[in-house]
Design an enzyme around this catalytic site. Structure first.
Site, PDB file in Angstrom:
ATOM      1  CG  HIS A   1      42.086  -9.371  51.651  1.00 62.77           C
ATOM      2  ND1 HIS A   1      41.987  -8.016  51.927  1.00 62.77           N
ATOM      3  CD2 HIS A   1      40.886  -9.714  51.117  1.00 62.77           C
ATOM      4  CE1 HIS A   1      40.789  -7.578  51.573  1.00 62.77           C
ATOM      5  NE2 HIS A   1      40.099  -8.595  51.073  1.00 62.77           N
TER       6      HIS A   1
ATOM      7  CG  HIS B   1      36.076 -11.840  51.542  1.00 70.47           C
ATOM      8  ND1 HIS B   1      35.404 -10.872  52.247  1.00 70.47           N
ATOM      9  CD2 HIS B   1      37.070 -11.203  50.886  1.00 70.47           C
ATOM     10  CE1 HIS B   1      35.962  -9.674  52.015  1.00 70.47           C
ATOM     11  NE2 HIS B   1      36.984  -9.863  51.195  1.00 70.47           N
TER      12      HIS B   1
ATOM     13  CE  LYS C   1      31.522 -11.665  50.364  1.00 70.69           C
ATOM     14  NZ  LYS C   1      31.699 -10.911  51.621  1.00 70.69           N
TER      15      LYS C   1
ATOM     16  CG  HIS D   1      37.924  -4.463  51.716  1.00 70.05           C
ATOM     17  ND1 HIS D   1      37.888  -5.176  52.876  1.00 70.05           N
ATOM     18  CD2 HIS D   1      37.803  -5.377  50.711  1.00 70.05           C
ATOM     19  CE1 HIS D   1      37.743  -6.465  52.603  1.00 70.05           C
ATOM     20  NE2 HIS D   1      37.688  -6.617  51.286  1.00 70.05           N
TER      21      HIS D   1
ATOM     22  CD  GLU E   1      37.556  -4.340  45.798  1.00 66.80           C
ATOM     23  OE1 GLU E   1      37.096  -4.172  46.938  1.00 66.80           O
ATOM     24  OE2 GLU E   1      37.467  -5.409  45.176  1.00 66.80           O
TER      25      GLU E   1
ATOM     26  CG  ASP F   1      39.535 -10.097  47.605  1.00 65.08           C
ATOM     27  OD1 ASP F   1      38.926 -10.184  48.684  1.00 65.08           O
ATOM     28  OD2 ASP F   1      39.403  -9.144  46.826  1.00 65.08           O
ATOM     29  CG  ASN F   2      35.762 -11.888  47.269  1.00 67.97           C
ATOM     30  OD1 ASN F   2      36.475 -10.895  47.258  1.00 67.97           O
ATOM     31  ND2 ASN F   2      34.701 -11.994  48.027  1.00 67.97           N
TER      32      ASN F   2
HETATM   33 ZN   LIG Z   1      38.218  -8.460  50.197  1.00 75.10          ZN
END
Ligand SMILES: [Zn+2]
Length: 447
Positions: A84, A86, A89, A234, A237, A334-335
């Protein structure tokens, strides 16, 4: 630093390998006994094609004519898989910071960063930067969510597809169409599902709590069925104990006798449900065959944030409960350096360390190692599962640390990354300089 031969077969001795990274039948056949840390001491024979030819317990291998490399009891891991991310971004923090550190602050900043669509050059450069980081840290498979709201799919998907081609053999890449589940309800849902199928991707609805959530889950399954897509939600969250997206998804999958792949990311609210209810949900998630990916680094940044108080609840999925119930549990990045999380370097060793700290996975480090390797790799499904076994590619990360404590205490120490039996060059095994991105709009540090 030890040197890995450029050609021919070789042997790696005195390797300390986490239990979760060795194929269970191999461990059983060899009668391996774990160390206190949950690792095995092994010898690996690697053939001239870069595959693992044989595995032996330390002290139990026959003599060899091959070049021998001594690991000196250093940790040797399989290359890892990030379920997972991104990467579209990634590295936008400098021009789109989160002004209040909340989830909504992150959404607003990310939206503002896209008011003028990213240029192809910008999207490509930042995604490639993320891949260079991941490769240097020892990742070999990545699923990435790509923002896919109406009008936002390009140039990202095309740029991603080019990178997927040019990075084949180093990192296997899988796209996932990310957008609010409500946006799937009209004709655009068909459009985005068709685009996802065209690129060999995954449908990635972001499910928010509310009265429409059940219909949105049904719609996502309908689209996935029609276009033959894996699904990656998602999910929950938030820190609202009544948020029950995970439960809705599990019940829908069971009702449909769903055979396709389903992953649910985050699943934070489950940690706040009463114990008996959480147990019931975990059992249904296991029955539905849903994989759960915990994303602690972003969640501790965003969740439980109140301007005037110190956070108590931080939003980690209940990883022990889920795993004990038989759910496949992965840890993901994740991010990374964006409005949702201003830190991170696409380094699954850091992700593992932080999850171990926050979730007390440090009572069984070795067995949990599959949460950054074999489990996510299987859920991504692009490559043969990366557990050490004869016949598998020698895809390895060789550390200097000889225990989890040594490895996790010095993340910046050099690692040797072995791809199909050969070491990456020092340049490739070093994360890129941030200044590489200075030419892109808004990313140079302020004067
Ligand atoms: Zn995410």
């Amino acid at each position: 630093m030890m040197s890995i031969p450029d050609s021919g077969p070789w042997r790696l001795t005195d390797a300390t390998v986490p239990i979760g990274m060795v194929a269970p039948p191999v461990a059983a056949k060899l009668g391996l006994k774990p160390t206190q840390d949950g690792c095995y001491r092994l010898i690996l024979d690697i053939d001239g094609d870069g595959d693992i030819e044989a595995i032996w317990p330390t002290g139990g291998a026959p003599e060899t004519q091959s070049t021998t490399v001594r690991a000196g009891n250093a940790h040797v891991w399989t290359r890892m898989a990030d379920l997972h991310t991104h990467i579209d971004k990634s590295q936008t923090w400098a021009r789109a910071p989160n002004r209040d550190g909340t989830f909504n602050g992150a959404k607003e900043a990310a939206k503002a960063d896209r008011t003028a669509p990213w240029s192809r050059e910008d999207a490509t450069a930042r995604m490639e930067f993320a891949l260079k980081c991941a490769l240097a840290h020892g990742t070999r498979s990545i699923r990435t969510h790509l923002d896919s709201q109406k009008g936002r799919t390009q140039p990202t998907w095309e740029a991603f597809a080019d990178l997927r081609d040019s990075w084949a053999g180093r990192i296997a890449l899988q796209p996932c169409a990310s957008l609010g589940a409500a946006k799937l309800m009209d004709g655009y849902g068909e459009e985005v599902a068709a685009l996802t199928a065209q690129y060999g991707g995954v449908l990635g609805p972001v499910l928010y709590p509310g009265p429409e959530a059940a219909a949105q889950v049904r719609r996502a399954f309908d689209l996935a069925e029609r276009h033959d897509l894996p699904i990656d939600f998602h999910t929950d969250e938030n820190l609202d104990p009544d948020s029950s997206g995970l439960s809705l998804i599990a019940e829908e999958a069971i009702r449909r006798r769903w055979q396709g792949s389903i992953v649910c990311g985050h699943c934070c609210s489950l940690s706040l449900k009463p114990a008996d209810e959480a147990q019931r949900v975990a059992d249904r998630v296991a029955e539905a065959g849903i994989g759960v990916v915990a994303l602690p680094m972003t969640n501790i940044y965003l969740l439980g944030r109140e301007a005037t108080s110190t956070p108590v609840y931080r939003g980690l999925a209940p990883i022990h409960l889920l795993r004990a119930a038989g759910v496949a549990v992965a840890f993901g990045s994740d991010n990374c350096r964006d409005a949702f999380h201003p830190y991170g370097d696409h380094d699954l060793v850091e992700v593992f360390r932080e999850t171990a700290r926050i979730g007390h996975a440090d009572m069984s480090w070795g067995p949990w190692a599959d949460a950054v390797a074999a489990v996510p790799d299987r859920l991504i499904g692009l490559q043969e599962t990366n557990s050490l076994k004869p016949g598998a590619a020698a895809d390895l990360v060789i550390f200097r640390g000889r225990s989890f404590s040594e490895v996790f205490s010095r993340l910046g120490a050099p690692r040797i990354i072995v791809v199909k039996g050969r070491a990456l060059s020092e340049a490739e095994a070093t994360p890129p300089a941030f200044s590489e991105l200075d030419g892109l709009s808004g990313l140079a540090p302020a004067e």
